[in-house]
Design a protein around this motif. Sequence first.
Motif, PDB file in Angstrom:
ATOM      1  N   ILE A 183       0.847  -1.192   0.000  1.00 42.10           N
ATOM      2  CA  ILE A 183       0.000   0.000   0.000  1.00 42.10           C
ATOM      3  C   ILE A 183       0.880   1.239   0.000  1.00 42.10           C
ATOM      4  CG2 ILE A 183      -0.218   0.052   2.542  1.00 42.10           C
ATOM      5  CD1 ILE A 183      -3.179   0.970   2.038  1.00 42.10           C
ATOM      6  N   SER A 184       0.469   2.223  -0.770  1.00 42.83           N
ATOM      7  CA  SER A 184       1.268   3.446  -0.897  1.00 42.83           C
ATOM      8  C   SER A 184       0.364   4.625  -1.222  1.00 42.83           C
ATOM      9  CB  SER A 184       2.317   3.283  -2.011  1.00 42.83           C
ATOM     10  OG  SER A 184       1.701   3.312  -3.287  1.00 42.83           O
ATOM     11  N   GLY A 185       0.970   5.788  -1.270  1.00 48.60           N
ATOM     12  CA  GLY A 185       0.313   6.973  -1.808  1.00 48.60           C
ATOM     13  C   GLY A 185       0.850   7.209  -3.204  1.00 48.60           C
ATOM     14  N   ALA A 186       0.775   8.445  -3.670  1.00 47.60           N
ATOM     15  CA  ALA A 186       1.316   8.807  -4.977  1.00 47.60           C
ATOM     16  C   ALA A 186       1.640  10.290  -4.967  1.00 47.60           C
ATOM     17  CB  ALA A 186       0.322   8.490  -6.085  1.00 47.60           C
ATOM     18  N   ASN A 187       2.624  10.676  -5.772  1.00 52.62           N
ATOM     19  CA  ASN A 187       2.996  12.088  -5.865  1.00 52.62           C
ATOM     20  C   ASN A 187       2.138  12.848  -6.861  1.00 52.62           C
ATOM     21  OD1 ASN A 187       5.621  10.417  -5.213  1.00 52.62           O
ATOM     22  ND2 ASN A 187       5.909  12.442  -4.332  1.00 52.62           N
ATOM     23  N   ALA A 188       1.722  12.165  -7.922  1.00 51.04           N
ATOM     24  CA  ALA A 188       0.874  12.791  -8.941  1.00 51.04           C
ATOM     25  C   ALA A 188       0.245  11.687  -9.784  1.00 51.04           C
ATOM     26  CB  ALA A 188       1.689  13.731  -9.824  1.00 51.04           C
ATOM     27  N   ILE A 189      -0.907  11.988 -10.379  1.00 47.96           N
ATOM     28  CA  ILE A 189      -1.557  11.036 -11.284  1.00 47.96           C
ATOM     29  C   ILE A 189      -1.989  11.762 -12.553  1.00 47.96           C
ATOM     30  CG2 ILE A 189      -2.287   9.282  -9.641  1.00 47.96           C
ATOM     31  CD1 ILE A 189      -4.905  10.652  -9.289  1.00 47.96           C
ATOM     32  N   ALA A 190      -1.769  11.101 -13.689  1.00 47.51           N
ATOM     33  CA  ALA A 190      -2.011  11.706 -15.002  1.00 47.51           C
ATOM     34  C   ALA A 190      -3.339  11.242 -15.567  1.00 47.51           C
ATOM     35  CB  ALA A 190      -0.877  11.332 -15.955  1.00 47.51           C
ATOM     36  N   ALA A 191      -4.234  12.197 -15.819  1.00 51.61           N
ATOM     37  CA  ALA A 191      -5.596  11.863 -16.252  1.00 51.61           C
ATOM     38  C   ALA A 191      -5.618  11.239 -17.640  1.00 51.61           C
ATOM     39  CB  ALA A 191      -6.459  13.121 -16.218  1.00 51.61           C
ATOM     40  N   GLU A 192      -4.865  11.785 -18.569  1.00 48.38           N
ATOM     41  CA  GLU A 192      -4.927  11.307 -19.953  1.00 48.38           C
ATOM     42  C   GLU A 192      -4.454   9.862 -20.081  1.00 48.38           C
ATOM     43  OE1 GLU A 192      -2.322  12.333 -23.791  1.00 48.38           O
ATOM     44  OE2 GLU A 192      -3.702  13.960 -23.243  1.00 48.38           O
ATOM     45  N   GLU A 193      -3.324   9.554 -19.478  1.00 50.42           N
ATOM     46  CA  GLU A 193      -2.748   8.220 -19.605  1.00 50.42           C
ATOM     47  C   GLU A 193      -3.267   7.224 -18.561  1.00 50.42           C
ATOM     48  OE1 GLU A 193       0.168  11.265 -21.149  1.00 50.42           O
ATOM     49  OE2 GLU A 193      -1.032  11.008 -19.330  1.00 50.42           O
ATOM     50  N   GLY A 194      -3.845   7.728 -17.472  1.00 49.66           N
ATOM     51  CA  GLY A 194      -4.240   6.836 -16.390  1.00 49.66           C
ATOM     52  C   GLY A 194      -3.021   6.268 -15.693  1.00 49.66           C
ATOM     53  N   SER A 195      -2.036   7.127 -15.439  1.00 54.18           N
ATOM     54  CA  SER A 195      -0.759   6.700 -14.858  1.00 54.18           C
ATOM     55  C   SER A 195      -0.553   7.321 -13.482  1.00 54.18           C
ATOM     56  CB  SER A 195       0.404   7.097 -15.768  1.00 54.18           C
ATOM     57  OG  SER A 195       0.306   6.475 -17.027  1.00 54.18           O
ATOM     58  N   ILE A 196       0.067   6.547 -12.603  1.00 55.92           N
ATOM     59  CA  ILE A 196       0.366   6.996 -11.248  1.00 55.92           C
ATOM     60  C   ILE A 196       1.871   7.163 -11.131  1.00 55.92           C
ATOM     61  CG2 ILE A 196       0.142   6.459  -8.803  1.00 55.92           C
ATOM     62  CD1 ILE A 196      -1.911   4.246 -10.719  1.00 55.92           C
ATOM     63  N   VAL A 197       2.320   8.322 -10.634  1.00 53.50           N
ATOM     64  CA  VAL A 197       3.751   8.597 -10.514  1.00 53.50           C
ATOM     65  C   VAL A 197       4.124   8.669  -9.039  1.00 53.50           C
ATOM     66  CG1 VAL A 197       5.626  10.169 -11.106  1.00 53.50           C
ATOM     67  CG2 VAL A 197       3.703   9.883 -12.685  1.00 53.50           C
ATOM     68  N   MET A 198       5.173   7.906  -8.689  1.00 48.79           N
ATOM     69  CA  MET A 198       5.651   7.861  -7.306  1.00 48.79           C
ATOM     70  C   MET A 198       7.159   8.027  -7.299  1.00 48.79           C
ATOM     71  SD  MET A 198       3.256   4.772  -5.889  1.00 48.79           S
ATOM     72  CE  MET A 198       3.327   3.898  -7.434  1.00 48.79           C
ATOM     73  N   ALA A 199       7.657   8.931  -6.483  1.00 51.82           N
ATOM     74  CA  ALA A 199       9.099   9.203  -6.411  1.00 51.82           C
ATOM     75  C   ALA A 199       9.669   8.660  -5.112  1.00 51.82           C
ATOM     76  CB  ALA A 199       9.349  10.709  -6.496  1.00 51.82           C
ATOM     77  N   HIS A 200      10.888   8.120  -5.193  1.00 55.61           N
ATOM     78  CA  HIS A 200      11.553   7.610  -3.999  1.00 55.61           C
ATOM     79  C   HIS A 200      13.040   7.455  -4.282  1.00 55.61           C
ATOM     80  CE1 HIS A 200      11.150   3.284  -5.618  1.00 55.61           C
ATOM     81  NE2 HIS A 200      10.439   4.025  -6.426  1.00 55.61           N
ATOM     82  N   ASN A 201      13.810   7.439  -3.220  1.00 54.27           N
ATOM     83  CA  ASN A 201      15.262   7.269  -3.341  1.00 54.27           C
ATOM     84  C   ASN A 201      15.722   5.873  -2.944  1.00 54.27           C
ATOM     85  OD1 ASN A 201      16.298   9.791  -4.303  1.00 54.27           O
ATOM     86  ND2 ASN A 201      15.819  10.694  -2.320  1.00 54.27           N
ATOM     87  N   GLU A 202      14.941   5.202  -2.113  1.00 53.77           N
ATOM     88  CA  GLU A 202      15.392   3.943  -1.518  1.00 53.77           C
ATOM     89  C   GLU A 202      15.080   2.699  -2.349  1.00 53.77           C
ATOM     90  OE1 GLU A 202      13.880   3.754   2.456  1.00 53.77           O
ATOM     91  OE2 GLU A 202      14.679   5.717   2.993  1.00 53.77           O
ATOM     92  N   GLY A 203      14.177   2.826  -3.318  1.00 55.55           N
ATOM     93  CA  GLY A 203      13.765   1.656  -4.081  1.00 55.55           C
ATOM     94  C   GLY A 203      12.665   0.867  -3.407  1.00 55.55           C
ATOM     95  N   ASN A 204      12.151   1.380  -2.290  1.00 58.67           N
ATOM     96  CA  ASN A 204      11.170   0.612  -1.513  1.00 58.67           C
ATOM     97  C   ASN A 204       9.793   0.533  -2.165  1.00 58.67           C
ATOM     98  OD1 ASN A 204      11.257   3.493  -0.765  1.00 58.67           O
ATOM     99  ND2 ASN A 204       9.575   2.984   0.620  1.00 58.67           N
ATOM    100  N   ILE A 205       9.418   1.529  -2.957  1.00 58.28           N
ATOM    101  CA  ILE A 205       8.110   1.459  -3.617  1.00 58.28           C
ATOM    102  C   ILE A 205       8.092   0.326  -4.633  1.00 58.28           C
ATOM    103  CG2 ILE A 205       6.548   2.697  -5.184  1.00 58.28           C
ATOM    104  CD1 ILE A 205       7.110   5.221  -3.652  1.00 58.28           C
ATOM    105  N   SER A 206       9.241   0.020  -5.192  1.00 57.63           N
ATOM    106  CA  SER A 206       9.318  -1.117  -6.105  1.00 57.63           C
ATOM    107  C   SER A 206       8.977  -2.409  -5.368  1.00 57.63           C
ATOM    108  CB  SER A 206      10.721  -1.211  -6.711  1.00 57.63           C
ATOM    109  OG  SER A 206      11.036  -0.041  -7.429  1.00 57.63           O
ATOM    110  N   ILE A 207       9.391  -2.514  -4.106  1.00 61.17           N
ATOM    111  CA  ILE A 207       9.060  -3.692  -3.298  1.00 61.17           C
ATOM    112  C   ILE A 207       7.562  -3.745  -3.035  1.00 61.17           C
ATOM    113  CG2 ILE A 207       9.370  -4.776  -1.032  1.00 61.17           C
ATOM    114  CD1 ILE A 207      12.171  -3.508  -0.967  1.00 61.17           C
ATOM    115  N   VAL A 208       6.997  -2.602  -2.671  1.00 64.08           N
ATOM    116  CA  VAL A 208       5.565  -2.535  -2.376  1.00 64.08           C
ATOM    117  C   VAL A 208       4.739  -2.923  -3.594  1.00 64.08           C
ATOM    118  CG1 VAL A 208       3.688  -0.937  -1.824  1.00 64.08           C
ATOM    119  CG2 VAL A 208       5.841  -0.820  -0.551  1.00 64.08           C
TER     120      VAL A 208
END
Length: 397
Positions: A183-208
């Motif tokens: 489970i996570s949040g998101a930094n921004a979401i793009a309406a046209e593409e239906g894409s969720i953008v998440m930024a991180h330095n540790e690589g942990n969102i990739s695990i999630v």
Amino acid sequence: MKSSELETMRKSFNTVKNRSDSIKDSHSSKRLIKLVQEVKKYSIEHKNELFDEICESFRRNDIDVKFAKTSKDALDYIDALLNEYDAKVIAKAKSNTLGEINLKDHLNIEVIETDLGDRILQLKKTDNKPVHPTGPASHLNVREIAKIVNGSLDAKVHENPREIMEFVRSDVLKRLENARVGISGANAIAAEEGSIVMAHNEGNISIVSLKDLHIIVVGIDKIVPTLEDAISVVKLETLFATGNYVTSYMNVISGPSKTADIEKKLLKNMYGAERVVVILLDNGRSEAIEECLYCIGCGNCIVHCPVYNSVGNEFGFNNYLGGLGVAMSKFIEDDETCFNSGLYMCTLCGLCTLNCPLSIPTNEILENMRKLSTDIGFYPKAHGKIKDNVSQNNSPY
């Protein structure tokens, strides 16, 4: 907060200031600031259209989408999903939105923070409110952190940052071996593409996002028109939050994991999540003053705030820190929460606005809220009236 914690926090903030000051006045940074200001302005003015578009795009991309009017609605959706997957442990990434709905206090199952700073605060157990959106444990020095880790995990790490990091990382990965839900949040979401953008330095969102189910809880104020716009928002947030041009990782999720490499037959759950569910959270945002919704969560306002640097996270609401957090608490919760979060702590000096990349007039918003509270004789007996008055006008000006 203790004086030693405030001192450590201020040192951490000075590091961020020095980094960001060296690049935020560059030509490219100024161009990015102007671009994101235009993106946020357009997004707020067209929020209903973009909401409809993002829902349609998510469904096209095989992403389940839910709308949560309140935090209770969001928690109810999460409960149902966790029951469906018989979740015993959850891998969680850093998220102010999940802090907003008090997810960890609500759940009766184990939630493991994968961000190092958040995990340290989780192990701290008491007085574990974050002090910065991207550096939640910036007020703790290495001695205190080693003591927290040793006391909570029965460890014997020395006061050495790398040793602490490696031990916590190993412990987190071990605890998440059988986790099916991230489970996570998101930094921004793009309406046209239906894409969720998440930024991180540790690589942990990739695990999630590698678990069977990935739940993403995100405020409706994070919707922007296109993926290019979303990435611009994340870049600007990174610049002002950390003093870097870009984070180590920027995940873009536009659907569940899938492959068609065997006879072009679509198969889900190759490496990543088999199912992605996005919960779009309102929780007072549709009633909030529009200027509040410009926030990109960089935390630069609190870094420069004299009050915050004096008292720490007592000034703010949950994970929403400083003056803007106080303002948002009125719409997320109520007038009494706003008052108790520090409505009258702000000096109205305006340094938050001067150092905000979106120039949010936080001091003017709080000044107007104070005036409204005086006009109606605010105390619990006047509960709800400030919120109603501001919402009807939709602006403090």
